[in-house]
Scaffold this active site. Sequence first.
Site, mmCIF file in Angstrom:
data_model
loop_
_atom_site.group_PDB
_atom_site.id
_atom_site.type_symbol
_atom_site.label_atom_id
_atom_site.label_comp_id
_atom_site.label_asym_id
_atom_site.label_seq_id
_atom_site.Cartn_x
_atom_site.Cartn_y
_atom_site.Cartn_z
ATOM 1 N N GLU A 1 4.939 2.112 3.585
ATOM 2 C CA GLU A 1 4.414 3.086 2.618
ATOM 3 C C GLU A 1 4.129 4.375 3.384
ATOM 4 O O GLU A 1 3.122 4.493 4.072
ATOM 5 C CB GLU A 1 3.135 2.560 1.961
ATOM 6 C CG GLU A 1 2.473 3.565 1.024
ATOM 7 C CD GLU A 1 1.058 3.172 0.626
ATOM 8 O OE1 GLU A 1 0.235 4.078 0.391
ATOM 9 O OE2 GLU A 1 0.769 1.957 0.556
ATOM 10 N N LYS B 1 -3.427 -1.685 -6.818
ATOM 11 C CA LYS B 1 -3.949 -1.434 -5.477
ATOM 12 C C LYS B 1 -5.481 -1.436 -5.571
ATOM 13 O O LYS B 1 -6.068 -0.597 -6.253
ATOM 14 C CB LYS B 1 -3.434 -0.073 -4.982
ATOM 15 C CG LYS B 1 -4.064 0.433 -3.704
ATOM 16 C CD LYS B 1 -3.515 1.816 -3.382
ATOM 17 C CE LYS B 1 -4.263 2.468 -2.247
ATOM 18 N NZ LYS B 1 -3.728 3.808 -1.930
ATOM 19 N N THR C 1 -0.074 7.919 -1.399
ATOM 20 C CA THR C 1 -0.909 9.094 -1.689
ATOM 21 C C THR C 1 -0.183 10.044 -2.643
ATOM 22 O O THR C 1 -0.155 11.254 -2.450
ATOM 23 C CB THR C 1 -1.341 9.823 -0.400
ATOM 24 O OG1 THR C 1 -1.653 8.877 0.619
ATOM 25 C CG2 THR C 1 -2.594 10.657 -0.656
#
Length: 215
Positions: free
Chosen positions: A43, A134, A74
Amino acid sequence: MKKLSILNRLEKCGVIAVVRGDSKTEALKACDAIVRGGIKGIELTFTVPQATEAIAELKLKYKDAPEVVIGAGTVLDATTARLAIIAGAEYVVSPSFDRKTAEICNLYQIPYLPGCMTITEMTEALKAGVDIIKLFPGNAYGPTIVPAFKDPLPQLNIMPPGGVSIDNLVDWFQAGAVAVGVGGNLLAPAAQGDYEAVTEIAAQYTKAFKKIKEG
């Protein structure tokens, strides 16, 4: 089928490396070191300068390695999500849930993993077609929080991105996590340019995860 295939590959990876860096070069070197250590889920966050270019370079480099799954982290809005997807990101991760980002990811059949902290946020994300939640910030909880969320929502697939270490890896998976995110302790040596140490730590996570899967 594309989205399902990516989700299956992410679950198979189990351990996802959350890669940050002060430069694109540093982040790319860290990614290579992580993959060498056996962690196949990457990621790459949009806090990395030239993140879209870095994602595109990673996709090109590992185009013949389908076990390596490259995602974008992000991601704060739908515009950034689309840029990441065009660059080659196979999944998109956000620190919070954003419905427009969920829609653009669904349009391209790309898994969206938003950060959620409450049952209300998780329910809204599920309604928008999110497959993996998440648990953010993960270090605010512990493994025992996973069954607490899954009791009322057994269909939840949870991935904690923080508070995960080699020592408690087994606890998170036994609690019901579908995958985990690791970053800080994995990437700490990269700040000093010690990518061999990054590979060694990645190998430790890989060994621990393999042991968990083998039961």
